[in-house]
Design a protein around this motif. Structure first.
Motif, short mmCIF file in Angstrom:
data_model
loop_
_atom_site.label_atom_id
_atom_site.label_comp_id
_atom_site.label_asym_id
_atom_site.label_seq_id
_atom_site.Cartn_x
_atom_site.Cartn_y
_atom_site.Cartn_z
N PHE A 117 86.46 -8.97 62.40
CA PHE A 117 86.11 -10.62 62.41
C PHE A 117 87.20 -11.24 63.50
N LEU A 118 86.64 -11.95 64.50
CA LEU A 118 87.47 -12.79 65.42
C LEU A 118 87.30 -14.05 65.01
N ASP A 119 88.12 -14.60 64.48
CA ASP A 119 88.23 -16.14 64.29
C ASP A 119 88.57 -17.14 65.28
N VAL A 120 87.53 -17.46 65.96
CA VAL A 120 87.67 -18.44 67.13
C VAL A 120 88.11 -19.54 66.93
N ALA A 121 87.41 -20.28 65.89
CA ALA A 121 88.14 -21.60 65.37
C ALA A 121 89.54 -21.55 65.22
N ALA A 122 90.26 -20.39 64.38
CA ALA A 122 91.66 -20.47 64.28
C ALA A 122 92.44 -20.44 65.53
N VAL A 123 91.84 -19.74 66.67
CA VAL A 123 92.57 -19.50 67.99
C VAL A 123 92.67 -21.09 68.50
N HIS A 124 91.74 -21.98 67.96
CA HIS A 124 92.10 -23.32 68.55
C HIS A 124 92.60 -24.26 67.52
N GLY A 125 93.06 -23.75 66.52
CA GLY A 125 93.70 -24.49 65.38
C GLY A 125 92.68 -25.51 64.67
N VAL A 126 91.64 -25.45 64.65
CA VAL A 126 90.74 -26.19 63.80
C VAL A 126 89.95 -25.26 62.89
N GLY A 132 78.19 -27.88 70.10
CA GLY A 132 78.12 -27.36 71.63
C GLY A 132 79.02 -26.61 72.43
N TYR A 133 80.12 -26.18 71.53
CA TYR A 133 81.41 -25.58 72.16
C TYR A 133 80.92 -24.16 72.64
N GLU A 134 80.99 -23.93 73.85
CA GLU A 134 80.88 -22.35 74.43
C GLU A 134 82.01 -21.72 74.15
N ILE A 135 81.88 -20.52 73.28
CA ILE A 135 82.86 -19.46 73.21
C ILE A 135 82.75 -18.58 74.50
N THR A 136 84.29 -18.58 75.07
CA THR A 136 84.20 -17.76 76.20
C THR A 136 85.20 -16.48 76.01
N VAL A 137 85.02 -15.70 77.26
CA VAL A 137 85.89 -14.50 77.18
C VAL A 137 87.25 -14.76 76.78
N ALA A 138 87.85 -15.57 77.49
CA ALA A 138 89.18 -15.94 76.97
C ALA A 138 89.33 -16.01 75.48
N ASP A 139 88.61 -16.83 74.85
CA ASP A 139 88.42 -17.01 73.40
C ASP A 139 88.44 -15.60 72.71
N LEU A 140 87.50 -14.97 73.09
CA LEU A 140 87.28 -13.71 72.42
C LEU A 140 88.74 -12.76 72.45
N GLU A 141 89.21 -12.83 73.75
CA GLU A 141 90.44 -11.92 73.92
C GLU A 141 91.87 -12.46 73.23
N LYS A 142 91.81 -13.71 73.14
CA LYS A 142 92.59 -14.39 72.55
C LYS A 142 92.69 -14.28 71.00
N ALA A 143 91.43 -14.23 70.29
CA ALA A 143 91.24 -13.97 69.11
C ALA A 143 91.35 -12.67 68.66
N LEU A 158 82.00 -9.62 64.18
CA LEU A 158 81.65 -10.90 63.73
C LEU A 158 82.54 -12.09 64.15
N LEU A 159 81.85 -13.12 64.80
CA LEU A 159 82.54 -14.23 65.43
C LEU A 159 82.79 -15.54 64.19
N GLY A 160 83.88 -15.86 64.11
CA GLY A 160 84.06 -17.01 63.24
C GLY A 160 84.20 -18.35 63.91
#
Length: 287
Positions: A117-126, A132-143, A158-160
């Motif tokens: 589970f990669l929590d992309v929202a948590a990476v952004h602190g929200v 309409g937000y586009e998840i990027t490669v940088a987001d996935l690698e940070k998560a 799975l992406l959160g």
């Protein structure tokens, strides 16, 4: 016969392990894509319509639904590109009024194995990514780095996005006006390069949906289903993984996933009730 993926014969304790339901409840009027038949359920027989000699009675219902309504798995027959399904199979040669003779959802073996589970929202602190937000490669690698996990071929990813929190508001959840967060093509390529067997998330379409665009184009579906042969799970309820009793309490981002769509022969998708089992095991028990 299928087998559990992602674990050796090492220590894997399931006794007393919490189980989290990752599906959304199915009901009339629930949020869904306008491209698919709506979910309907009605009582065909009510208690008292027929009463047996001993006083017993039974009720039953009629359910009408599309294969891509509610939490569901996309079969490889779901999307074609230039008339071709995965493996360069001509769609016209395998489809009929009875469905598909190739790549139907019945060909998906039930998945029981490790999920990351990669929590992309948590990476952004929200709690929820913006519409309409586009998840990027940088987001996935940070998560991935924040979770401290590796992702291996054949596993589930799975992406959160937190989008489950909008389930009660169909207008927002469907993203037809304001859009919905999801992976863009570059992130889709990144997922495909991991060689996972199945991937998915919380939105109706596992895509970056820009405001006002709806489902006009689905490039990530093409990348995953047609080119890579990776199944997609959509409309999942992943907020349970982020709650205090979820993965955070175990300081980990992987778990045992059980995913078994209905084997509807020739169908392009099927409802599913994914289960996350938050087991305890030694990392040496990994496959």
């Amino acid at each position: 016969m299928n087998s559990v993926h992602g674990y050796r014969g090492g220590p894997l304790s399931l006794a007393g392990a919490p189980v989290i339901d990752l599906s959304q409840p199915m009901r009339r009027g629930m949020p869904q894509s306008p491209n698919h038949p709506p979910f309907r359920m009605l009582l065909e027989r009510r208690h008292g319509d027929h009463v047996r000699a001993d006083g017993g009675s039974a009720a039953n219902e009629l359910i009408v639904t599309g294969g891509h309504v509610g939490t569901h798995v996309d079969a490889l027959a779901h999307v074609s590109q230039a008339g071709l399904l995965h493996g360069d199979v001509p769609a016209a040669s395998v489809q009929s009024h009875e469905g598909f003779s190739r790549h139907g959802i019945e060909e998906f073996p039930p998945y029981v194995g490790r999920a990351v589970f990669l929590d992309v929202a948590a990476v952004h602190g929200v709690p929820v990514l913006p519409a309409g937000y586009e998840i990027t490669v940088a987001d996935l690698e940070k998560a991935r780095d924040a979770a401290g996990v590796d992702i291996e071929a054949g596993e589930a990813l799975l992406l959160g996005t937190g989008w489950s929190r909008h389930w009660a508001d169909a207008r927002v959840f469907t993203g037809q006006e304001g859009g919905a967060p999801g992976p863009g093509p570059a992130a889709g390529d990144w997922i495909a390069e991991r060689g996972v067997r199945v991937t998915g998330g919380e939105t109706i379409a596992f895509e970056h949906v820009p405001p006002g665009r709806g489902h006009a184009e689905l490039p990530v579906h093409r990348l995953l289903l047609v080119e890579a042969g990776i199944h997609i799970v959509e409309t999942m309820r992943l907020t349970g993984l982020t709650e205090p009793a979820g993965l955070a309490s175990r300081r980990r981002a992987d778990f045992l996933l059980m995913l078994a769509p209905l084997p509807v022969v020739g169908a392009t998708g099927s409802p599913v009730r994914p289960l996350a089992i938050l087991h305890d095991h030694d990392r040496e028990g990994r496959a």
